[in-house]
Motif scaffolding. Structure first.
Motif, mmCIF file in Angstrom:
data_model
loop_
_atom_site.group_PDB
_atom_site.id
_atom_site.type_symbol
_atom_site.label_atom_id
_atom_site.label_comp_id
_atom_site.label_asym_id
_atom_site.label_seq_id
_atom_site.Cartn_x
_atom_site.Cartn_y
_atom_site.Cartn_z
ATOM 1 N N VAL A 16 0.443 -1.377 0.033
ATOM 2 C CA VAL A 16 0.037 0.438 0.093
ATOM 3 C C VAL A 16 1.384 1.564 -0.060
ATOM 4 C CG1 VAL A 16 -1.782 1.193 1.453
ATOM 5 C CG2 VAL A 16 -2.149 -1.047 1.104
ATOM 6 N N ARG A 20 0.846 4.287 -2.390
ATOM 7 C CA ARG A 20 0.357 5.748 -1.827
ATOM 8 C C ARG A 20 1.488 6.822 -2.703
ATOM 9 N NH1 ARG A 20 -4.150 5.950 1.120
ATOM 10 N NH2 ARG A 20 -4.777 4.343 2.876
ATOM 11 N N ALA A 23 1.074 7.534 -5.790
ATOM 12 C CA ALA A 23 -0.432 8.855 -5.776
ATOM 13 C C ALA A 23 0.284 10.578 -5.519
ATOM 14 C CB ALA A 23 -1.322 8.502 -4.907
ATOM 15 N N ALA A 24 1.322 9.786 -4.350
ATOM 16 C CA ALA A 24 2.488 11.378 -3.967
ATOM 17 C C ALA A 24 2.914 11.828 -5.551
ATOM 18 C CB ALA A 24 3.205 10.877 -3.457
ATOM 19 N N THR A 84 -5.315 7.000 -4.660
ATOM 20 C CA THR A 84 -5.454 7.253 -2.992
ATOM 21 C C THR A 84 -6.363 6.361 -3.153
ATOM 22 O OG1 THR A 84 -4.384 9.329 -3.518
ATOM 23 C CG2 THR A 84 -5.587 8.773 -1.907
ATOM 24 N N ALA A 87 -5.617 2.554 -3.007
ATOM 25 C CA ALA A 87 -4.168 2.371 -1.752
ATOM 26 C C ALA A 87 -5.766 2.606 -0.988
ATOM 27 C CB ALA A 87 -3.738 3.045 -1.869
ATOM 28 N N ASP A 88 -6.673 2.831 -0.226
ATOM 29 C CA ASP A 88 -7.434 2.827 0.392
ATOM 30 C C ASP A 88 -8.506 2.032 0.298
ATOM 31 O OD1 ASP A 88 -6.778 5.480 1.801
ATOM 32 O OD2 ASP A 88 -8.019 6.310 0.321
ATOM 33 N N ASP A 91 -6.083 -0.737 1.576
ATOM 34 C CA ASP A 91 -5.799 -1.128 3.123
ATOM 35 C C ASP A 91 -7.050 -2.221 3.657
ATOM 36 O OD1 ASP A 91 -3.450 -0.250 3.993
ATOM 37 O OD2 ASP A 91 -3.725 2.497 3.933
#
Lengths: 633, 88
Positions: A16, A20, A23-24, A84, A87-88, A91
């Motif tokens: 994950v 992220r 995404a960044a 994002t 990733a959420d 998670d």
């Protein structure tokens, strides 16, 4: 945790943190692209003073480039958002997978416990070796309490259920992966450059180069995003007529209300907006009619009363439609530089936005080339109405009166660019004026005032307080006039509060017996001054006379004594608005302020000692009264 | 017709901003293998490639625009030159 039988691959596999991080990266790219957009905007501003045909072409190109940087920024943000979310979800999946795997492990451990409980050591030694983890001794072989056998069997079933729940997460993962991949491919930026996926990666370089340099990329939204009306105007002028027409057709609500767009094009866009709004109202009538008919059919009694409720609503919709139609049908008279009268059909509606109750019209000539105020016009005015103004009642005729009286070298906007209070209780609240003020300031900034012309902004009643707050918000104008104003704006103590108009001439007027706003005239901070400092007594504001209803006839009624025929209101109410009667001293003074002529200054009260003591009379009734004219600066 | 006004300072300021817009944006090619899905990893790689190409194209377009703005200051196009002749 040992490997459990039948457990498939980890459905939450993957890092994950890596997702992220990706995404960044895209967020960072989006930010960088936004900076690129800002830089093109700055470039456009720097290019603004350059006037050359090649510069016009460059303006278009830079604007389009800024649009593309903006698109790239949006695309980067979109991708970052998708990652994002991925990733959420991942998670969440990890948490679920861990929980379910633990449950499966626990269920599996229970199998051993139940088996041990069912089999004694001897049985286990004799038969256990032949039993798999999911086998149970046949009942015919089992001599002990059969409940042990049942619990053992149940434990195996429980494990299989727990295992199924865990393995089912793979379907969730597959769906997540699929929707994420689809979302990534569907990002508008990617879609645009790959032509909906039809261009392969090998062709993207060429496609992106064409896309980046495509002048057709300018949209109404990107034009509006320029913010500065001067930039908007320059880019608009640099566009070819076909581009403008297409943009008006595609986004009339944006173009019709965009400061910097020439009057002619705003009006064209707003004609579309008016037609659309009329259609929406007609649709509402159709809906209400159907509802009414259904309600009447279903009613056992009081048919008329039920129908009346709907009929009233239908009548209100029809009233609005009729008013808008009257705008489209309105005959507009304007004068060319030589003074020849021309008549056009259709009001020049330069603001029309039902979403915010905004409307404004233009009265004056339009330059056939620029579509805006002709260069030979010398006096431009913006007139702001007061309480009760709305989209079907914003004193449009007042703008026409001003134009007619001020003459062909004038141009007048009647502006009601947002919600006004509709009754006196609402008019005690400054919130409307606070919302209107920046819009008025922006609208005025968007007017292409000719180089040799002046801009006067005048506000009536609540509109006066609106003008004051607009000044506080940065309004730029050459003259200000408060007419029967509620005040100079809530919290405004005087013209020193105005960043750009504190040094320009300010004028005011109000009938002496004005019963609408007379009682709230006071120094800022006084209990009654609910809309700030009175414009009648403010330092630096020159009060003008309201005089007679017919300025050419000193025997006619004072504005204070004049009763509007047929409305059954006392003169003190009428005088609040009869100041706008063409030909009155008050109206002529307004025209003088707009055109820079001579105006009659206010005649203070005159007092003398009579038989019963001091007598105070209106200054214009004083013996030997002679109007004092002042030259409007 | 609009009068001709070309101030070198304005041109320079325009170019400065366009040059800033032309500064490289693209960072390294990113790896997506660790996301745990070949399907998603493939999609990420694809959009990464496309976005990098787009950003390169944009900075290139900004650079070209900057160059062409410079031309306005040094050699007006024919129409402008003619206009300048009419309005010495």
């Amino acid at each position: 945790m040992s490997a459990l039988p039948g457990i498939e691959a980890d459905p939450a596999r993957g890092d994950v943190g890596t997702v992220r991080g990706l995404a960044a990266v895209f967020t960072s790219r989006a930010t960088a692209a936004q900076t690129g957009r800002d830089n093109t905007h700055t470039a456009l501003t720097a290019l603004s003073p350059v006037t050359a045909q090649s510069a016009d072409a460059m303006r278009l190109r830079v604007t389009a480039l800024g649009e593309r940087f903006g698109d790239a920024s949006t695309g980067g943000t979109d991708i970052a958002g998708i990652l994002t979310s991925y990733a959420d979800e991942l998670d969440l999946l990890k948490t679920q997978a861990t929980t379910r795997l633990n449950q499966a492990q626990s269920a599996y451990d229970t199998i051993s416990v139940r088996r041990s409980q069912a089999l004694n050591e001897a049985s286990e030694f004799i038969t256990g070796w032949a039993l798999g983890w999911d086998d149970v001794l046949p009942s015919w072989m089992y001599m002990d309490n059969p409940a042990y056998l049942t619990r053992w069997s149940n434990a195996i079933d429980d494990y299989k259920d727990a295992r199924r729940l865990y393995n089912n997460l793979q379907a969730t993962r597959d769906a997540l992966d699929s929707s994420t991949a689809t979302a990534l491919h569907g990002v508008a930026l990617v879609d645009a450059v790959t032509a909906g996926g039809t261009i392969s990666l090998a062709g993207v370089a060429a496609s992106a180069a064409v896309w980046a340099a495509n002048l057709d990329s300018i949209t109404a939204e990107s034009l509006a995003g320029l913010g500065d009306p001067e930039l908007v105007r320059q880019v608009w002028e640099a566009m070819d007529p076909e581009q403008r027409e297409a943009m008006i057709a595609a986004a009339p609500l944006v173009i019709g209300n965009l400061n910097g767009i020439p009057i002619r094009d705003r009006a064209a866009a707003n004609n579309i907006n008016i037609a659309n709004e009329m259609q929406a109202r007609q649709d509402e009538i159709d809906r209400l009619t159907a509802l009414r008919d259904d309600a009447v059919d279903a009613a056992y009694h009081s048919d008329d009363a039920i129908a009346q409720v709907y009929d009233d609503m239908i009548a209100e919709e029809q009233r609005i439609i009729d008013y808008y139609q009257s705008l489209l049908d309105q005959e507009v008279t304007w004068y060319d530089e030589q003074g020849n009268a021309h008549t056009d059909e259709g009001a020049r509606v330069v603001v029309f936005d039902p979403r915010i109750d905004a409307i404004a019209t233009y009265h004056g000539a339009i330059d056939p080339v620029t579509g805006d105020i002709p260069a030979w016009v010398r006096h431009v005015a913006v007139s702001v109405p007061g309480t009760g103004a709305n989209m079907t009642n914003f004193s449009d005729g007042r703008g026409a009166d001003f134009y007619e009286a001020a003459g062909r070298y004038s141009a007048v906007f009647q502006w009601a660019g947002g919600a006004f209070p509709q009754d006196i209780p609402a008019a005690t609240q400054p919130s409307y004026a606070r919302d209107l003020a920046p819009r008025l300031s922006d609208f005025a900034a968007g007017i292409a005032v000719p180089a040799d012309a002046t801009l006067t902004v005048l506000g009536h009643s609540y509109g006066g307080a609106t003008v004051g707050l607009a000044e506080q918000a940065g309004l730029r104008a050459d003259r200000i006039l408060y007419v029967s104003a509620a005040g100079m704006g809530n919290g405004v103590s005087g013209i020193d509060a105005f960043p750009h108009t504190s040094d320009v001439p300010h004028y005011s007027m109000m009938a002496r017996d004005d019963m609408v706003v007379g009682a709230i005239q006071g120094e800022d901070g006084a209990w009654n001054a609910i809309h700030g400092q009175s414009a009648l007594t403010a330092d630096g504001v020159t009060r003008l006379e309201t005089g007679w209803i017919d300025a050419s006839d000193p025997h006619s009624d004072h504005i204070e004594d004049y009763n509007e025929p047929g409305n059954w209101m006392p003169a003190g109410i009428d005088s609040h608005s009869s100041v706008f009667t063409p030909g009155s001293t008050a109206f002529n003074n307004m025209i003088a302020v707009i055109t820079g002529g001579d105006a009659v200054s206010y005649a203070p009260d005159y007092s003398y000692i009579g038989n019963r003591g001091e007598v105070v009379i209106d200054g214009i009734d004083a013996p030997g009264y002679d109007p004092e004219y002042i030259e409007i600066e | 017709m609009t009068d001709l006004t070309v101030n070198q300072a304005d041109i320079d300021a325009t170019r400065t901003s366009l040059n800033a817009a032309a500064a490289p944006i693209v960072d390294v090619c990113i790896g997506a293998d660790a996301v745990g899905s070949t399907l998603v990893a493939s999609a990420i790689s694809e959009v990464d490639s496309i976005v990098r190409t787009i950003l390169t194209a944009l900075t290139g377009a900004a650079e070209a625009a900057s160059t062409d703005v410079g031309v306005i200051g040094t050699a007006l196009d024919d129409t402008d030159a003619a206009l300048a002749g009419e309005n010495p």
